[in-house]
Design a protein around this motif. Structure first.
Motif, PDB file in Angstrom:
ATOM      1  N   ARG A   6     -12.135   7.225  -8.713  1.00  0.00           N
ATOM      2  CA  ARG A   6     -11.096   6.446  -8.458  1.00  0.00           C
ATOM      3  C   ARG A   6     -11.189   5.839  -8.958  1.00  0.00           C
ATOM      4  NH1 ARG A   6     -10.410   7.579  -2.152  1.00  0.00           N
ATOM      5  NH2 ARG A   6     -12.634   7.518  -1.352  1.00  0.00           N
ATOM      6  N   THR A   7      -9.433   5.362  -8.784  1.00  0.00           N
ATOM      7  CA  THR A   7      -8.686   4.754  -9.926  1.00  0.00           C
ATOM      8  C   THR A   7      -9.391   3.058  -9.587  1.00  0.00           C
ATOM      9  OG1 THR A   7      -6.614   4.758  -8.764  1.00  0.00           O
ATOM     10  CG2 THR A   7      -6.927   6.723 -10.215  1.00  0.00           C
ATOM     11  N   LEU A   8      -8.177   2.572 -10.766  1.00  0.00           N
ATOM     12  CA  LEU A   8      -8.558   0.831 -10.555  1.00  0.00           C
ATOM     13  C   LEU A   8      -8.220   0.918  -9.946  1.00  0.00           C
ATOM     14  CD1 LEU A   8      -9.669  -1.520 -12.090  1.00  0.00           C
ATOM     15  CD2 LEU A   8      -7.777  -1.997 -13.895  1.00  0.00           C
ATOM     16  N   LEU A  13      -7.275  -2.588  -4.754  1.00  0.00           N
ATOM     17  CA  LEU A  13      -6.607  -2.578  -3.437  1.00  0.00           C
ATOM     18  C   LEU A  13      -7.920  -2.910  -2.128  1.00  0.00           C
ATOM     19  CD1 LEU A  13      -4.386   0.128  -3.316  1.00  0.00           C
ATOM     20  CD2 LEU A  13      -3.267  -2.785  -3.224  1.00  0.00           C
ATOM     21  N   ALA A  14      -9.421  -2.237  -2.226  1.00  0.00           N
ATOM     22  CA  ALA A  14     -10.245  -2.446  -1.364  1.00  0.00           C
ATOM     23  C   ALA A  14     -10.240  -3.963  -1.243  1.00  0.00           C
ATOM     24  CB  ALA A  14     -11.646  -2.117  -2.096  1.00  0.00           C
ATOM     25  N   VAL A  15     -10.747  -4.449  -2.678  1.00  0.00           N
ATOM     26  CA  VAL A  15     -11.125  -5.560  -2.290  1.00  0.00           C
ATOM     27  C   VAL A  15     -10.049  -6.669  -2.075  1.00  0.00           C
ATOM     28  CG1 VAL A  15     -11.365  -8.336  -4.122  1.00  0.00           C
ATOM     29  CG2 VAL A  15     -12.214  -5.584  -4.807  1.00  0.00           C
ATOM     30  N   PHE A  20      -8.884 -10.401   2.565  1.00  0.00           N
ATOM     31  CA  PHE A  20      -8.050  -9.933   3.820  1.00  0.00           C
ATOM     32  C   PHE A  20      -8.437 -10.409   5.203  1.00  0.00           C
ATOM     33  CE2 PHE A  20      -5.175  -7.734   6.879  1.00  0.00           C
ATOM     34  CZ  PHE A  20      -4.435  -8.735   7.140  1.00  0.00           C
ATOM     35  N   VAL A  21      -9.535  -8.810   5.608  1.00  0.00           N
ATOM     36  CA  VAL A  21     -10.100  -9.263   6.434  1.00  0.00           C
ATOM     37  C   VAL A  21     -10.369 -10.346   6.939  1.00  0.00           C
ATOM     38  CG1 VAL A  21     -11.457  -7.636   8.231  1.00  0.00           C
ATOM     39  CG2 VAL A  21      -9.822  -6.465   6.897  1.00  0.00           C
TER      40      VAL A  21
END
Length: 273
Positions: A6-8, A13-15, A20-21
């Motif tokens: 996985r890239t940075l 984007l996951a964080v 956001f959720v």
């Protein structure tokens, strides 16, 4: 088995998605939990017992506010806006498949209301009705104000649908002897039906919870968003949270029903192809 590293950017984007959720559903979860307060519960944590007391109280006569009538008005208004949005958006989508004189001006005039502040639209419509000697009401001036919000979205969606629609299906129907009406009814309409349901759902939800464009145009009787806003300064019990929970579940139910209908239509369409 090889696992791609996985890239940075993925973790950033996951964080962002997690935040956001939490930001979106955190307050909603708090209202949902607090709506189950006991009879002696308040508006904040911790819970003072767990019960359905405030849901029962919601359907009883309130000292402040009129839930039932305002919900009925919002529901009827939303259905009215939904029907007109679907019909006009469909007709606009069909009309704009061919260029005609003044089409660009008409298009920009249609979507112009999206860039105008909603409160200004509401104020302008309210003033026009008053100057014309007409009393603003939820079924007239508010109805028109909501259409200035829902129609541009519906028209833009239908433009996107018809831009991807191949005219080869219509040409094949005409080659088989179908009239223009038969071509539309038996070929075009079944293929765009899921999109029309989406437009209708979009129009209904935008109208159902619209506040700004209803503020100056609803007249004497409030819709549900106005009723809720007015009660935030008067109601000091979790009955307001119970109302929020019920209306949220109602909205999700409408969405699930629409998704079910669209899935059924797509299933039938795939069987006929």
């Amino acid at each position: 088995m090889n696992h791609e590293k996985r890239t940075l950017e993925f973790y950033v984007l996951a964080v962002f998605f997690v935040v956001f959720v939490l930001f979106l559903y955190g307050p909603l979860s708090a209202i949902l939990i607090l709506s189950f307060q006991g009879p002696d519960g308040g508006l904040t944590f911790p819970l003072n017992g767990v019960s359905l007391h405030w849901f029962v109280n919601l359907f009883q006569k309130q000292a402040v506010g009129d839930f039932g009538a305002s919900f009925q008005r919002s529901l009827i208004l939303g259905l009215m806006v939904m029907v007109v949005t679907v019909v006009v958006s469909l007709l606009a989508g069909l009309a704009f498949r061919r260029r005609f004189r003044g089409s660009s001006v008409l298009f920009y005039a249609t979507v112009a209301s999206l860039v105008v502040p909603s409160i200004i639209v509401s104020l302008g419509i309210g003033v026009v009705f008053q100057q014309s000697g007409l009393a603003p009401a939820w079924y007239s001036s508010a109805f028109g104000a909501h259409l200035t919000w829902t129609l541009p979205f519906g028209v833009l969606i239908m433009f996107a649908i018809f831009n991807r629609f191949s005219p080869a299906y219509e040409e094949a129907a005409r080659d088989l002897g179908a009239t223009p009406w038969q071509t539309f009814r038996y070929v075009v309409l079944p293929m765009i039906a899921p999109s029309l349901i989406g437009v209708g759902l979009f129009g209904f939800t935008l109208s159902y919870d619209e506040f700004a464009r209803t503020l100056m145009t609803s007249g004497t009787f409030n819709t549900l968003p106005l009723e809720i806003y007015g009660m935030t300064t008067n109601v000091t019990t979790p009955v307001l949270y119970a109302l929020g929970t019920v209306t949220t579940l109602f909205s999700f139910t409408i969405i699930l029903v629409a998704l079910g209908i669209m899935t059924m239509l797509r299933g039938r369409q795939s069987k006929t192809v």
